[in-house]
Design a protein around this motif. Structure first.
Motif, short mmCIF file in Angstrom:
data_model
loop_
_atom_site.label_atom_id
_atom_site.label_comp_id
_atom_site.label_asym_id
_atom_site.label_seq_id
_atom_site.Cartn_x
_atom_site.Cartn_y
_atom_site.Cartn_z
N GLN A 1 0.84 -1.19 0.00
CA GLN A 1 0.00 0.00 0.00
C GLN A 1 0.89 1.25 0.00
N PRO A 2 0.67 2.15 -0.95
CA PRO A 2 1.54 3.32 -1.09
C PRO A 2 1.72 4.10 0.22
N GLY A 3 2.99 4.37 0.55
CA GLY A 3 3.31 5.15 1.74
C GLY A 3 3.35 4.35 3.03
N MET B 1 -8.63 -1.33 -3.13
CA MET B 1 -8.81 -1.05 -4.56
C MET B 1 -8.81 0.44 -4.81
N THR B 2 -8.36 0.82 -6.00
CA THR B 2 -8.55 2.20 -6.46
C THR B 2 -9.97 2.29 -7.01
N PRO B 3 -10.50 3.49 -7.20
CA PRO B 3 -11.82 3.63 -7.83
C PRO B 3 -11.87 2.97 -9.22
N GLU B 4 -10.78 3.04 -9.96
CA GLU B 4 -10.72 2.42 -11.29
C GLU B 4 -10.80 0.90 -11.18
N PHE C 1 -5.04 3.67 -2.51
CA PHE C 1 -4.76 2.24 -2.37
C PHE C 1 -4.12 1.66 -3.62
N ALA C 2 -3.52 0.48 -3.44
CA ALA C 2 -3.04 -0.37 -4.53
C ALA C 2 -3.81 -1.68 -4.42
N LEU C 3 -4.11 -2.31 -5.53
CA LEU C 3 -4.93 -3.52 -5.55
C LEU C 3 -4.25 -4.67 -4.81
N ALA C 4 -4.86 -5.09 -3.71
CA ALA C 4 -4.36 -6.24 -2.94
C ALA C 4 -5.40 -6.67 -1.93
#
Length: 191
Positions: free
Chosen positions: A37-39, A125-128, A165-168
């Protein structure tokens, strides 16, 4: 959509105030390992988690600091410690189990009146990503994983959506062991 399935081992989140109380004025966390997760990162600082029955030594503090104190453990850890850790989403600590944190270096102790939980399995998840998967924030889904010799469908998985977020997908060590989810593991949402 293939989703990376990661095992989230026991860990601690602390406020800056709690960190300085336990480790000294002006103390800052140092990065040991970046997380997916970023950061977010595992720090070099570890504390002992003390329950009524026993102690789990050397539990990592994750950074950066937060605006609440939280200890995330597995159900097995809860039994070992002798606490009634509730199954909760991260950040939902109201009325959760009390626990003690101890700095093994200087002996400083901090009694938390609440904050010890078993984290509910979830997908970042990201919105995308959510649009692609056809899901919404807060939705509950099932995820099929393919652990060698132990294919498992995890039910009651919370979707958490944020542009940060990053997908995980995150599961705890008990769940990871049950599903033989070791190494690079992927799952998919089952409709």
């Amino acid at each position: 959509m293939k989703i990376l399935v990661e095992t989230s081992a026991r860990h601690i989140h602390v406020t800056q105030e709690a960190l300085e109380y336990l480790c000294g004025e002006g103390f800052e966390l140092e990065v040991k390992k970046e997380l997916s997760q970023p950061g977010q990162y595992a720090s070099t600082t570890k504390l002992d988690v003390v329950g009524p029955k026993s102690t789990i030594k050397g539990v990592s503090i994750l950074g950066p600091v937060r605006n609440f104190n939280q200890v995330e453990i597995s159900a097995t850890d809860a039994r070992t410690l002798g606490v009634k850790a509730l199954l909760r989403e991260s950040g939902d600590i109201k009325g959760s189990a009390p626990i003690k944190l101890v700095n093994p270096v200087n002996g400083k102790e901090l009694e938390l009146e609440e904050g010890c939980i078993v984290a509910k399995r979830h997908i970042h998840m990201t919105p995308e990503d959510a649009i692609e998967a056809g899901v919404e924030n807060g939705e509950i889904v099932k995820v099929k994983t393919g652990g060698e010799g132990r294919h498992v469908i995890f039910d009651d998985v919370v979707i958490r959506v944020s542009p940060k977020f990053a997908l995980a997908m995150h599961i705890d060590t008990d769940e990871s062991n049950a599903g033989n989810c070791f190494g690079e593991m992927y799952g998919e949402i089952v409709k």
